[in-house]
Design a protein around this motif. Structure first.
Motif, PDB file in Angstrom:
ATOM      1  N   PHE A   1     -10.397  30.487  44.439  1.00  0.00           N
ATOM      2  CA  PHE A   1      -9.841  31.490  43.524  1.00  0.00           C
ATOM      3  C   PHE A   1     -10.103  32.886  44.077  1.00  0.00           C
TER       4      PHE A   1
ATOM      5  N   LEU B   1       2.366  32.680  37.991  1.00  0.00           N
ATOM      6  CA  LEU B   1       2.683  32.638  39.419  1.00  0.00           C
ATOM      7  C   LEU B   1       3.415  31.340  39.751  1.00  0.00           C
TER       8      LEU B   1
ATOM      9  N   PHE C   1      -6.512  36.566  41.177  1.00  0.00           N
ATOM     10  CA  PHE C   1      -5.226  36.922  40.561  1.00  0.00           C
ATOM     11  C   PHE C   1      -5.177  36.391  39.134  1.00  0.00           C
ATOM     12  N   VAL C   2      -4.700  37.256  38.197  1.00  0.00           N
ATOM     13  CA  VAL C   2      -4.588  36.907  36.784  1.00  0.00           C
ATOM     14  C   VAL C   2      -3.151  37.179  36.348  1.00  0.00           C
TER      15      VAL C   2
ATOM     16  N   ASP D   1      -4.450  31.934  34.179  1.00  0.00           N
ATOM     17  CA  ASP D   1      -3.364  32.190  33.221  1.00  0.00           C
ATOM     18  C   ASP D   1      -3.984  32.674  31.909  1.00  0.00           C
TER      19      ASP D   1
ATOM     20  N   ARG E   1      -2.748  26.311  39.281  1.00  0.00           N
ATOM     21  CA  ARG E   1      -2.486  26.333  40.722  1.00  0.00           C
ATOM     22  C   ARG E   1      -0.974  26.297  40.953  1.00  0.00           C
TER      23      ARG E   1
ATOM     24  N   LEU F   1      -2.683  40.112  45.373  1.00  0.00           N
ATOM     25  CA  LEU F   1      -2.526  38.677  45.627  1.00  0.00           C
ATOM     26  C   LEU F   1      -2.714  38.398  47.112  1.00  0.00           C
TER      27      LEU F   1
ATOM     28  N   TYR G   1      -7.483  28.114  34.290  1.00  0.00           N
ATOM     29  CA  TYR G   1      -7.069  28.266  35.689  1.00  0.00           C
ATOM     30  C   TYR G   1      -5.905  27.317  35.975  1.00  0.00           C
TER      31      TYR G   1
ATOM     32  N   SER H   1      -4.593  29.413  43.768  1.00  0.00           N
ATOM     33  CA  SER H   1      -5.124  29.268  42.414  1.00  0.00           C
ATOM     34  C   SER H   1      -5.111  30.615  41.710  1.00  0.00           C
ATOM     35  N   TYR H   2      -4.905  30.601  40.386  1.00  0.00           N
ATOM     36  CA  TYR H   2      -4.859  31.821  39.598  1.00  0.00           C
ATOM     37  C   TYR H   2      -5.316  31.506  38.182  1.00  0.00           C
TER      38      TYR H   2
END
Length: 613
Positions: A299, A306, A302-303, A396, A404, A338, A402, A393-394
Motif C-alpha cells: 500500500f 481506482l 492512495f485514497v 476506498d 486492489r 499515485l 482496502y 492497492s488503495y
C-alpha cells in the motif's frame, strides 16, 4: 331618501377617522451595543389601511452616519378592507465612542400622525462590540403596538465551510469560502486564502456569481472552492480567509436628512469608496488515520477509487526489439501521488524506466482523472511470452476498506532476432539433425578436400602464429577479451538489480538537491527541495516510491531494517521531516535553509553508515 352635500361630507369625515387612528410606525435595530467599526441595521415599518403609505421622516442623528438600504412593501385586501405595510431599511455607521440616541421617527398623512419611541445605543471600541438583539425581542418600544424585529443582515460578510467534518488521511475534503455583498462595490476585490498547514490543496473551478435572498435582503454571492488532502491525522485547523474591498458611498452623506438644500444638491450622484475588510471564522476538521487492519504490504497511500488497464503498442515483435507497455489508472482522489504499479521479476524481459503523465479533471467539485505509465520492454528470448497482471492497492473511503485494482495478463509473440535463433522460453528445442545430401550424390568422405594449393599466408597470419608459439604470451589477447566479457556481464548484472543502483546513488542525489535548495531564493521552494532530498534518499535506500512515501511509512521501514535503525535516529528523522513540512506548507516561512541543510547532511551521513549493506 336623499342626502344633502354637507351630510355626505360629514359621513366621509367620520369614515376617515378610523384610518387616521390605524396609521402606525415601528422601528427595530439589530443590536443595542455596537463596535466603532461595525454597523447597526435599522428597520422602520409603516402600516396603515391603504396601499399608498407615507415615508418616515428621519430625524438628525449626530452619533451616526445614515444610509438608506432599500424599501419593501406589501398590501392585502380582506373582506373589502385594504391594509398595507412598508419597511424601510437604513444602515447606521457609528462616528464616535459613547452613548447616543436615535430620536423618535415620525410619519404623517393628512391628519394622521404617528411616531416611534427613542432608541438608546451604546457605541464602544471595536473589540468590545456587543451582541445583536435577539429575534422576537425588539430593541425599543414601538409607537403603537409591538412587532417582532426582522432579522436584518449586514451589508457584506464572509463565511467558510467544508463538505464534511471528518475525513481520512489523503481523502478529498472540499473547502468553500463564500463572499456575500448586498451593496455596490468599487474596484477589485482582494482575496487572501486561509492558511492550510497540514494539507495538500488543489484549486477547483470557481462557479459563476449568483444571487441569494437572506431574510428579505438580496445578495450577490461569490464562492471560492478548493480541494484539500490531509497529509497527517488528528485535529487540523483551517485558518481565516480575508476579503478586502471598497463599498460605494455617497460623497457627502454625513446626514441625508440635512435641511441644507445645496449640501444635498451637490452630493447627488457623487460617490466615494469606503474600504472594508471581512474575515471568516477558522475551521477545525477531524482527520482519521487509515486503519492498520487489512493494510496490504504494497500500500502506497492512495485514497479514493481506482481502476487499472494495460495494453501493448504491438503484440508481435522480435528478440531485441522494443515494445511499449501502457498502464492506465482511472480514478478519483489525489492522483498526483499515485505510484506506478510494482513489476514482478521479468526474467524474459529487459525493463527500462517508466514515464508517467497525468490528466486531471475537476468537474462537480471532485478531483478525478487519468494517470498513464509508459514502460519500454525488450524481450530477451523468443516464443510466446506472457506479461503478468499488474496491481495497485488503495483505500476506498466509501467502503472504509482496502481494495486492489489490477490489469489483465498480456501475451506477445516474440520471433528470433536477425542474428539467429535465440533460446526459446518454453521447453528446449530438439537437436538439429545433420542435413541429408541431395538425391543422386554419393558422400565419399567427411573431410575437407582442397581443389587447389593454398596461397602464401599473409604477414599478419604469420605474426599471429608466431605469437601463438611464443609460450604464455599468446594468452594476453584472450585475457583482454575475457576482461571485456566479464565487464559486460557485470554491467548486465547491474541492470538486473536497479535496487542496488538506487542505494548507491541515494546520497549523491540527495547532495544535489541540498545544493539546489541553498541556491533557491524562495523559503517555500528551499524547504520543498530539502524535503525532496530527505524523502528521495529514504525512498532510494528502502526501494520505495518517493511520491507516495509518508512519515509513518518511513518510520516502519527504518524499524524493519536489519539491524534496525535506533530510536534516536528515527526521532531525528521525524523531527526534521515535520520541520520541513511546516516550513513548506506554512503561509509565510522565515529563516534561511543553511541550518536545516547542515542538519540534513549530518543525518544523511549517519543513515548512510547504518543503512549500508
Amino acid at each position: 331618501m336623499k342626502l344633502r352635500l354637507p351630510a355626505l361630507l360629514l359621513l366621509s369625515a367620520l369614515a376617515g377617522a378610523p384610518a387616521a387612528a390605524q396609521l402606525s410606525v415601528t422601528a427595530d435595530v439589530n443590536k443595542l451595543t455596537v463596535g466603532l467599526h461595525e454597523q447597526v441595521v435599522l428597520a422602520v415599518t409603516v402600516t396603515g389601511p391603504q396601499a399608498a403609505l407615507p415615508d418616515p421622516q428621519m430625524p438628525a442623528t449626530p452619533g451616526f452616519s445614515i444610509y438608506s438600504s432599500g424599501r419593501s412593501q406589501n398590501f392585502s385586501l380582506v373582506n373589502g378592507k385594504l391594509s398595507g405595510s412598508a419597511t424601510h431599511t437604513f444602515v447606521l455607521v457609528p462616528r464616535a465612542v459613547g452613548k447616543t440616541v436615535i430620536p423618535p421617527i415620525s410619519v404623517s398623512q393628512g391628519a394622521a400622525k404617528a411616531q416611534t419611541e427613542p432608541i438608546e445605543i451604546e457605541i464602544v471600541a471595536a473589540e468590545q462590540g456587543g451582541p445583536a438583539a435577539r429575534p422576537g425581542q425588539p430593541a425599543r418600544a414601538q409607537a403603537q403596538g409591538r412587532r417582532p424585529a426582522q432579522g436584518a443582515q449586514p451589508e457584506i460578510f464572509l463565511t467558510a465551510g467544508t463538505d464534511k467534518k471528518k475525513a481520512y488521511v489523503n481523502e478529498q475534503l472540499n473547502l468553500i469560502v463564500t463572499f456575500h455583498f448586498g451593496v455596490p462595490l468599487i474596484g477589485d476585490v482582494s482575496y487572501d486564502a486561509p492558511s492550510l498547514s497540514g494539507f495538500l490543496s488543489e484549486e477547483l473551478p470557481q462557479p459563476a456569481p449568483r444571487q441569494q435572498v437572506l431574510q428579505g435582503r438580496p445578495y450577490q454571492v461569490m464562492e471560492v472552492p478548493r480541494a484539500l488532502f490531509a497529509a497527517q491525522s488528528g485535529r487540523l485547523t483551517i485558518g481565516r480567509a480575508t476579503v478586502r474591498c471598497q463599498v460605494r458611498r455617497d460623497a457627502l452623506a454625513a446626514d441625508p436628512t440635512s435641511g441644507d438644500f445645496f449640501d444635498r444638491f451637490f452630493s447627488m450622484g457623487m460617490t466615494t469608496p469606503e474600504p472594508r475588510t471581512v474575515v471568516s471564522e477558522p475551521l477545525t476538521v477531524e482527520i482519521e488515520p487509515l486503519p492498520e487492519a487489512g493494510k496490504p504490504k504494497d500500500f502506497s497511500g492512495f485514497v479514493g477509487s481506482l481502476s487499472l488497464s494495460a495494453e501493448l503498442d504491438r503484440y508481435k515483435t522480435k528478440v531485441g526489439e522494443a515494445v511499449t507497455l501502457t498502464v492506465t489508472a482511472r480514478g478519483a482522489g489525489n492522483l498526483k501521488g499515485l505510484a506506478e504499479p510494482a513489476f514482478p521479476d521479468l526474467t524474459a524481459w529487459r525493463k527500462y524506466d517508466t514515464v508517467s503523465a497525468l490528466d486531471l479533471g475537476k468537474a462537480g467539485g471532485r478531483i478525478a482523472g487519468v494517470k498513464t505509465f509508459k514502460t519500454v520492454l525488450v524481450p530477451r528470448v523468443s516464443g510466446e511470452l506472457v506479461l503478468p497482471a499488474l496491481s495497485v492497492s488503495y483505500f476506498d473511503p466509501q467502503q472504509r476498506a482496502y481494495a486492489r485494482a489490477a490489469t489483465r495478463p498480456l501475451t506477445i509473440a516474440a520471433a528470433p532476432g536477425e542474428g539467429g535463433p535465440a533460446p526459446v522460453s518454453g521447453p528446449a528445442a530438439p537437436a538439429l539433425s545433420p542435413a541429408q545430401p541431395p538425391k543422386g550424390l554419393t558422400v565419399l568422405g567427411q573431410d575437407i578436400r582442397y581443389l587447389k594449393t593454398p596461397k602464401p599466408r599473409p604477414a599478419l597470419v604469420r605474426a599471429l602464429e608466431a605469437v601463438a608459439g611464443a609460450g604464455p604470451l599468446h594468452a594476453a589477447p584472450f585475457l583482454f577479451f575475457g576482461a571485456l566479457a566479464g565487464l559486460g556481464q557485470w554491467r548486465r548484472l547491474r541492470e538486473k538489480d536497479p535496487r542496488r543502483a538506487r542505494e548507491r546513488s541515494a546520497l549523491r542525489l540527495a547532495e544535489t538537491r541540498i545544493a539546489a535548495a541553498l541556491r533557491a531564493g524562495d523559503p517555500r521552494q528551499e524547504a520543498g527541495l530539502l524535503s525532496e532530498a530527505l524523502a528521495g534518499y529514504l525512498a532510494d535506500k528502502t526501494d520505495q516510491s518517493a511520491s507516495g512515501l509518508t512519515l509513518r511509512r518511513v518510520q516502519e521501514l527504518l524499524a524493519d531494517t536489519r539491524p534496525p535503525v535506533e530510536d534516536a535516529a528515527r526521532q531525528r528523522v521525524r523531527a526534521l521531516w515535520e520541520e520541513l513540512d511546516a516550513r513548506r506548507f506554512a503561509p509565510a516561512s522565515t529563516g534561511g535553509p543553511a541550518g536545516l541543510a547542515e542538519a540534513l547532511r549530518a543525518l544523511l551521513r549517519e543513515l548512510e553508515v547504518r543503512l549500508k549493506r
